[in-house]
Motif scaffolding. Structure first.
Motif, PDB file in Angstrom:
ATOM      1  N   GLN A 159       2.756  61.383  36.446  1.00 58.79           N
ATOM      2  CA  GLN A 159       3.691  60.570  37.214  1.00 58.79           C
ATOM      3  C   GLN A 159       5.029  60.655  36.498  1.00 58.79           C
ATOM      4  O   GLN A 159       5.280  59.945  35.535  1.00 58.79           O
ATOM      5  N   GLN A 160       5.849  61.580  36.974  1.00 57.52           N
ATOM      6  CA  GLN A 160       7.073  61.940  36.280  1.00 57.52           C
ATOM      7  C   GLN A 160       8.225  60.983  36.561  1.00 57.52           C
ATOM      8  O   GLN A 160       9.141  60.869  35.754  1.00 57.52           O
ATOM      9  N   SER A 161       8.201  60.292  37.696  1.00 54.27           N
ATOM     10  CA  SER A 161       9.392  59.566  38.114  1.00 54.27           C
ATOM     11  C   SER A 161       9.318  58.061  37.906  1.00 54.27           C
ATOM     12  O   SER A 161      10.300  57.361  38.136  1.00 54.27           O
ATOM     13  N   ARG A 162       8.172  57.524  37.460  1.00 54.92           N
ATOM     14  CA  ARG A 162       8.085  56.092  37.206  1.00 54.92           C
ATOM     15  C   ARG A 162       8.366  55.809  35.735  1.00 54.92           C
ATOM     16  O   ARG A 162       8.131  56.638  34.864  1.00 54.92           O
ATOM     17  N   ASP A 163       8.859  54.596  35.463  1.00 55.59           N
ATOM     18  CA  ASP A 163       9.299  54.260  34.116  1.00 55.59           C
ATOM     19  C   ASP A 163       8.148  54.131  33.135  1.00 55.59           C
ATOM     20  O   ASP A 163       8.327  54.379  31.942  1.00 55.59           O
ATOM     21  N   ASP A 164       6.970  53.731  33.597  1.00 54.30           N
ATOM     22  CA  ASP A 164       5.844  53.475  32.697  1.00 54.30           C
ATOM     23  C   ASP A 164       4.592  54.172  33.215  1.00 54.30           C
ATOM     24  O   ASP A 164       3.725  53.541  33.824  1.00 54.30           O
ATOM     25  N   PRO A 165       4.464  55.482  32.965  1.00 59.78           N
ATOM     26  CA  PRO A 165       3.282  56.192  33.467  1.00 59.78           C
ATOM     27  C   PRO A 165       1.986  55.699  32.857  1.00 59.78           C
ATOM     28  O   PRO A 165       0.932  55.786  33.490  1.00 59.78           O
ATOM     29  N   VAL A 166       2.031  55.168  31.636  1.00 60.15           N
ATOM     30  CA  VAL A 166       0.813  54.645  31.009  1.00 60.15           C
ATOM     31  C   VAL A 166       0.274  53.465  31.803  1.00 60.15           C
ATOM     32  O   VAL A 166      -0.938  53.325  31.987  1.00 60.15           O
ATOM     33  N   ALA A 167       1.160  52.608  32.312  1.00 58.35           N
ATOM     34  CA  ALA A 167       0.711  51.475  33.131  1.00 58.35           C
ATOM     35  C   ALA A 167      -0.017  51.960  34.374  1.00 58.35           C
ATOM     36  O   ALA A 167      -0.962  51.314  34.851  1.00 58.35           O
ATOM     37  N   LEU A 168       0.398  53.113  34.884  1.00 62.41           N
ATOM     38  CA  LEU A 168      -0.227  53.644  36.094  1.00 62.41           C
ATOM     39  C   LEU A 168      -1.633  54.175  35.812  1.00 62.41           C
ATOM     40  O   LEU A 168      -2.562  53.928  36.586  1.00 62.41           O
TER      41      LEU A 168
END
Length: 511
Positions: free
Chosen positions: A384-393
């Motif tokens: 997930q390149q465009s969200r600020d916190d991919p770890v949360a996803l």
């Protein structure tokens, strides 16, 4: 400079149609894609707005009206399309797909009351940009795309000298205008339009008198543009509500409903909350996942509203017609909870990219664990390149999975970029949608995800890999398959990643 007059635009329209039809004979689909990719990408525009720290405003609507005028139309012309307008955070694309599929079945069984030509405009695309603009359930052909693309391109160039803003519209706006041009030219009389981002200031919101409007499930996404709370996001999404149509929505989190109701009242309409019928089960619809039931129910109600507005003599209980249920069952919407076997590998594709949608995907995958839990290799391919916190996803995805059991779902994890091929290029049709404006170091996101996985989901270090491209991620998958008797692969976190995997698999099939 004064806004271009409709009379002037009509003059150019009539002139350009003849010239464009000749010039497109020398222009190819590849030429159209090259021109399209030269436009300002969505990612660059979003970065600019974030840096300014401002929410999109009325300027976007003023610009879109001028662009529409320059290609020869007025906003009132869009009313001829009988628009079904759909906003939301999750499920709006699936809801549009259900709606289109139901209409297709009605065309077969009840041609007298069905729309003669069904248009659908959605985003993003997986393999080809043609997927965004559909006629009667199928993407427009490359030939049709090219023809109308250059008609519109030439009209914009010829009217630039008289325009307030002589530049061409950004990527998404251009395609929105192109969809309307295609639909009006092809005689569409039912147009299903998916909002891009938000609603109030989205470029699709030039539609003045839709037949039906709906807001699907809401969650936190694009917070830098839409607001940091569900209430703020609900305000934006409900901007598509109009006095010409009842305001539909599904069951929402409590803080969303008062805002949706207030916005509906402000727009001179009333809010109607749609619940899935008791007799509608997950087994009756063609898209997997219990979360699709609310999308299917919204689609049923939208079709019902549409039919009764355009065909008042239709029976009141038309929503119970078998054609409606056939449409739900026969829907095709690739890359959403899609499972199939390709080259001896059992694949799961899902483009979920928000915390709420990834949690739902994880829960759905857990419900299917009997189909893959005995696989010797279970591989996660994620980005997930465009969200600020991919770890949360990724944590949300695993939370959803583990809500139905604590077994470790994956033996391997591959964290990939969205770059399609190892020569650092994208498939041309994926170039703009995958544009990255992230100023962090290359592979920063992938390294952060891999580091988190090592700390929180311990396994052999060589089972956690970083892939600079989708092509290399697929090579890693096939290397794992070569060492295993059977292999299961889940691709999730991004529709752009899912589309890149499809493109690489398609290319491999022809080699």
């Amino acid at each position: 400079m004064a806004m271009l007059t409709t009379r002037t635009a009509r003059k150019y329209l009539n002139f350009r149609i003849g010239r464009s039809n000749m010039s497109t004979k020398q222009r190819t689909f590849e030429d159209a894609i090259e021109c399209l990719n030269s436009l300002q990408s969505n990612a660059k525009v979003l970065e600019m707005l974030r840096n300014r720290g401002k929410i999109p405003n009325d300027e976007s609507m003023i610009q879109m009206k001028e662009y529409l005028n320059r290609i020869g139309y007025q906003t009132s012309d869009l009313n001829r399309l009988n628009v079904i307008h759909v906003a939301g955070t999750k499920g709006k694309g699936s809801t549009c797909a259900f709606t289109s599929s139901i209409f297709s079945e009605i065309q077969k069984k009840h041609p007298i009351i069905a729309p003669k030509c069904i248009g659908m405009y959605t985003s993003p695309h997986l393999r080809s940009v043609c997927e965004r603009i559909q006629l009667n359930g199928k993407p427009v052909s490359k030939e049709v795309f090219t023809k109308y693309f250059f008609q519109m391109w030439d009209r914009l160039e010829d009217t630039a000298s008289e325009a307030t803003n002589p530049e061409k519209p950004m990527y998404f706006r251009f395609l929105t205008l192109l969809a309307w041009h295609v639909f009006l030219s092809e005689g569409v009389d039912a147009a299903i339009i998916e909002v891009g981002i938000g609603g109030e200031f989205d470029s699709t919101n030039l539609i003045e008198k839709p037949i039906v409007t709906a807001v699907t499930s809401l969650g936190l996404d694009h917070t830098a543009l839409l607001g940091n709370t569900i209430s703020e996001i609900a305000w934006q999404k409900a901007g598509i509500y109009k006095d010409s149509a009842i305001a539909l929505t599904c069951q929402q989190v409590p803080e969303a409903l008062p805002v949706l109701e207030q916005r509906a009242n402000e727009r001179g309409t009333s809010l109607k909350i749609i619940k899935a019928p008791i007799n509608l089960t997950a087994e009756m619809i063609g898209l997997s996942g219990a979360h699709q039931l609310s999308n299917a129910a919204l689609a049923m109600e939208m079709v019902n509203e549409f039919i009764h507005k355009t065909k008042p003599s239709c029976p009141a209980d038309f929503i119970k017609d078998p054609a409606v249920f056939d449409g739900l069952k026969n829907v095709q919407w690739p890359g959403r909870c899609q499972m199939e076997t390709i080259n001896g590998i059992q694949w799961c594709f899902d483009g979920a990219h928000t915390q709420e949608s990834l949690e739902a995907t994880g829960a759905w995958l857990a419900s299917k664990r009997q189909q893959f839990q005995e696989a010797e290799a279970r591989v996660l391919v994620f980005n997930q390149q465009s969200r600020d916190d991919p770890v949360a996803l990724i944590r949300a995805f695993l939370k959803g999975y583990e809500s139905l059991g604590k077994d470790l779902p994956f033996t391997h994890a591959i964290f990939s970029t969205n770059v399609t091929f190892r020569d650092a290029t994208y498939n041309p049709e994926l170039l703009s949608v995958n544009s990255v404006t992230d100023k962090r170091p290359a592979l920063y996101v992938q390294e952060a995800l891999a580091s988190w996985w090592k700390e929180n989901r311990p396994c052999l270090n060589d089972a956690i890999k970083i892939a600079p491209t989708v092509e290399e991620a697929m090579e890693m998958v096939y290397n794992i398959k070569g060492e295993s008797k059977n292999t299961f692969v889940c691709v999730t976190g991004s529709l752009h990643l899912t589309g890149g995997v499809f493109v690489v698999l398609d290319k491999a099939a022809f080699e």
